[in-house]
Structure formats: structure tokens, C-alpha cells
Design an enzyme around this catalytic site. Sequence first.
Site, mmCIF file in Angstrom:
data_model
loop_
_atom_site.group_PDB
_atom_site.id
_atom_site.type_symbol
_atom_site.label_atom_id
_atom_site.label_comp_id
_atom_site.label_asym_id
_atom_site.label_seq_id
_atom_site.Cartn_x
_atom_site.Cartn_y
_atom_site.Cartn_z
ATOM 1 N N SER A 5 0.816 -1.210 0.000
ATOM 2 C CA SER A 5 0.000 0.000 0.000
ATOM 3 C C SER A 5 0.851 1.262 0.000
ATOM 4 C CB SER A 5 -0.853 0.036 1.269
ATOM 5 O OG SER A 5 -1.681 -1.086 1.345
ATOM 6 N N HIS B 86 -1.101 -2.593 -7.138
ATOM 7 C CA HIS B 86 -1.839 -2.335 -5.897
ATOM 8 C C HIS B 86 -3.343 -2.469 -6.115
ATOM 9 C CE1 HIS B 86 -3.080 0.781 -2.650
ATOM 10 N NE2 HIS B 86 -2.994 -0.415 -2.113
ATOM 11 N N GLU C 62 -3.792 0.277 -8.952
ATOM 12 C CA GLU C 62 -2.723 1.252 -9.172
ATOM 13 C C GLU C 62 -1.492 0.488 -9.643
ATOM 14 O OE1 GLU C 62 -2.764 5.041 -6.215
ATOM 15 O OE2 GLU C 62 -2.510 3.135 -5.217
ATOM 16 N N ASN D 171 -3.480 5.980 -1.138
ATOM 17 C CA ASN D 171 -3.189 6.044 0.298
ATOM 18 C C ASN D 171 -2.507 7.338 0.727
ATOM 19 O OD1 ASN D 171 -4.435 3.654 1.172
ATOM 20 N ND2 ASN D 171 -2.788 2.478 0.222
HETATM 21 P P1 NAD Z 1 -3.625 -9.511 6.147
HETATM 22 O O1 NAD Z 1 -3.093 -9.243 7.508
HETATM 23 O O2 NAD Z 1 -5.080 -9.768 5.972
HETATM 24 O O3 NAD Z 1 -2.857 -10.777 5.493
HETATM 25 C C1 NAD Z 1 -1.463 -10.879 5.445
HETATM 26 C C2 NAD Z 1 -1.113 -12.346 5.209
HETATM 27 O O4 NAD Z 1 0.304 -12.452 4.982
HETATM 28 C C3 NAD Z 1 -1.431 -13.247 6.418
HETATM 29 O O5 NAD Z 1 -2.260 -14.331 6.013
HETATM 30 C C4 NAD Z 1 -0.058 -13.737 6.876
HETATM 31 O O6 NAD Z 1 -0.093 -15.067 7.396
HETATM 32 C C5 NAD Z 1 0.737 -13.648 5.577
HETATM 33 N N1 NAD Z 1 2.176 -13.580 5.816
HETATM 34 C C6 NAD Z 1 2.834 -12.763 6.669
HETATM 35 N N2 NAD Z 1 4.162 -13.020 6.611
HETATM 36 C C7 NAD Z 1 4.344 -13.995 5.682
HETATM 37 C C8 NAD Z 1 5.482 -14.682 5.170
HETATM 38 N N3 NAD Z 1 6.700 -14.407 5.634
HETATM 39 N N4 NAD Z 1 5.298 -15.609 4.220
HETATM 40 C C9 NAD Z 1 4.064 -15.906 3.760
HETATM 41 N N5 NAD Z 1 2.929 -15.300 4.204
HETATM 42 C C10 NAD Z 1 3.079 -14.351 5.153
HETATM 43 O O7 NAD Z 1 -3.148 -8.280 5.242
HETATM 44 P P2 NAD Z 1 -3.870 -7.671 3.933
HETATM 45 O O8 NAD Z 1 -4.873 -6.667 4.366
HETATM 46 O O9 NAD Z 1 -4.244 -8.789 3.019
HETATM 47 O O10 NAD Z 1 -2.649 -6.854 3.293
HETATM 48 C C11 NAD Z 1 -1.660 -7.510 2.505
HETATM 49 C C12 NAD Z 1 -0.904 -6.474 1.683
HETATM 50 O O11 NAD Z 1 -1.834 -5.794 0.826
HETATM 51 C C13 NAD Z 1 -0.204 -5.397 2.503
HETATM 52 O O12 NAD Z 1 0.982 -5.011 1.866
HETATM 53 C C14 NAD Z 1 -1.217 -4.268 2.491
HETATM 54 O O13 NAD Z 1 -0.646 -3.008 2.689
HETATM 55 C C15 NAD Z 1 -1.781 -4.410 1.081
HETATM 56 N N6 NAD Z 1 -3.128 -3.844 0.887
HETATM 57 C C16 NAD Z 1 -4.069 -3.916 1.875
HETATM 58 C C17 NAD Z 1 -5.337 -3.362 1.677
HETATM 59 C C18 NAD Z 1 -6.404 -3.422 2.738
HETATM 60 O O14 NAD Z 1 -7.402 -2.698 2.642
HETATM 61 N N7 NAD Z 1 -6.257 -4.256 3.752
HETATM 62 C C19 NAD Z 1 -5.633 -2.758 0.444
HETATM 63 C C20 NAD Z 1 -4.664 -2.732 -0.569
HETATM 64 C C21 NAD Z 1 -3.405 -3.278 -0.328
#
Ligand code: NAD
Length: 290
Positions: free
Chosen positions: A118, A139, A151, A189
Site C-alpha cells: 500500500s 496495488h 494502481e 493512500n
Molecule cells: P492480512 O493481515 O489480511 O494478510 C497478510 C497475510 O500475509 C497473512 O495471512 C499472513 O499469514 C501472511 N504472511 C505474513 N508473513 C508472511 C510470510 N513471511 N510468508 C508468507 N505469508 C506471510 O493483510 P492484507 O490486508 O491482506 O494486506 C496484505 C498487503 O496488501 C499489505 O501489503 C497491504 O498493505 C496491502 N493492501 C491492503 C489493503 C487493505 O485494505 N487491507 C488494500 C490494498 C493493499
Amino acid sequence: MFKTVGVVGAGQMGHGIAQISAAKGVAVRLMDRDEEALATGLEKIRKGLARQERRGLIGEADVGDTLARIETGTDFSILADCDMVIEAASENEEVKRDIFKKLIPHLKAEAMLASNTSSISITRLAAATDRPAQFCGCHFMNPVPAMNLVELIRGLATAEETFEAFQTYAEALDKTVAVSEDFPGFIVNRILLPMINEAIYTLYEGVGSVTAIDTAMKLGTKHPLGPLELADFIGLDTCLAILGVLHGDLADSKYRPCPLLVKYVEAGWLGVKTGRGFYDYSQDVPRPTR
Ligand code: NAD
């Protein structure tokens, strides 16, 4: 168009990226270090597809075909035959760097890489890999199946061929692309998180209650969700991580994360995904916690 796509991280974003890719005929390898996250992610995909079937958007066969295209595993070796791997793990630069380090020995030389980060610098993440020219920021928005935007961010070294491959992929998933330069938080963001942070300061300073702030912003500015509801939906840990990147990389105190946000994250109250944030999600109707 990529034929086999790997997704690292089966959380809120990863499972959605896996779902929409598989629905378009792509073979998907969904990897997470946590078995439980994989099981939860797959269950959410099943529920999402079932909802689409109930609405008549897809047929019964589509549900089965889409699920059959998704392979899951906790080992990076399942990503060996991927044409592209997108990293969608927690918003933490160390975690992402470590993932790329462990992933790269398994990849085909021509495989492309992306991060769904993000906020973190694409140039910096790409430089931590063996293939910065084959690396792009991709993104997606949350929830991935419902939100039309992707994005795309070129790192300093991203080759034009790489960028075009991701543009083709995003468009094949029926998403609209907005191109952002590689600056902290990109476009969405950079604008959204300061608003969410200000909403939390507004709560912290007692200007309004959770309900008052969200109602004011929904009815007063025609936003479909209030900023505190939206923060819970994104995940308060992710919001804090993004603000940390904006604050650190832009070195401007206007991005200072509100201490109340820090406290919620320290308490493990991360929003919808843990059942409690600015709202309590244990009942059918979410109740404000302040
Ligand atoms: P989340 O916490 O729901 O999921 C993250 C996942 O990553 C978990 O299942 C965890 O077990 C896994 N993980 C962590 N370390 C790991 C590793 N070393 N190897 C393999 N798996 C691993 O997070 P999310 O909301 O899905 O966000 C994920 C990414 O997407 C982040 O970079 C976030 O900034 C981005 N993002 C989030 C949103 C949102 O609204 N939540 C929107 C766009 C982008």
C-alpha cells in the site's frame, strides 16, 4: 497474459487476488506461511463465489472450475512454475524483503514479480530482488473482487515490457488502471490515510464520537463508508504501517500517526479481521467501541 500466477499471503488481499485471477482462467498458486490463513482464505473464496452464483453472475460449473485452478501450500516451492508472483503479505518491509529472498531461488529466470504494498517504495523492494527490471507495483483495492481500481507503479528499474504485462493482466481482470509514480502511499493512500488519521485525531480529541464522525462524513461528504469504519475494514495494523511509511519516507510531521491508533494496534484491536476496532463486530450489527 500470465498463465500461472503465484500469490504470497492469503489474507484479505491475497485471497481476493487469487479468486479473481482463477475466475479468469489463470492457474493460481496461493502461498502463506500459516496453514490457518490458507484455510480461511479458501473458505472466503468459496463464500465469495457462492454469493456470485446466488446472484446469477456465474454458474455452478464456474464455481467448481475456479476453485480447481487454485493450489495452496506453505512452501515457496509451489511457486516454481509461476510466470508471475505477487506478494500480498503484511505491510512490513522486513517481512516483504525476507519473502523475496526465500522466493527467488525457486523462480523461473523469466518470472515477473510484483508487490501489492500500500505504501512501500517499489524501487527499494525491487532492488532487494535479483530482477528489478521484472518488478512492478500492482496495488489492488479491498475487497479485490468488488473494487475496480488497480494502481500500477513503475520502480526506477521497471522495464516497459514488465509494466505492459501487468497492464494486460489488470485489464484482463476487468480492472481500471491508474498509474502512480513511486512515492510513499502512491495516489490512493497518500490521500486516504491522512483523512483516516485526522478522523482518529478527531475522536482522540473528543470532537465527536465514533458514530458522530462516521455519520458526519457519510452524510456530509457522501462517502459510502465513514473513515473509522473504513479504517477497521482496511485493518488498523495496515493503517498504522502505511502512516509509518508516509511519516518516515516523506519526513513530514503532518503524517504523524495518532496515538489512539497506536494504542488500538498495541491492544490487538485491528478492526474487522480481529472482531474489534473502532467497532465491535461480535453482534450482527457492529457497535461503536467509543
Ligand atoms: P492480512 O493481515 O489480511 O494478510 C497478510 C497475510 O500475509 C497473512 O495471512 C499472513 O499469514 C501472511 N504472511 C505474513 N508473513 C508472511 C510470510 N513471511 N510468508 C508468507 N505469508 C506471510 O493483510 P492484507 O490486508 O491482506 O494486506 C496484505 C498487503 O496488501 C499489505 O501489503 C497491504 O498493505 C496491502 N493492501 C491492503 C489493503 C487493505 O485494505 N487491507 C488494500 C490494498 C493493499
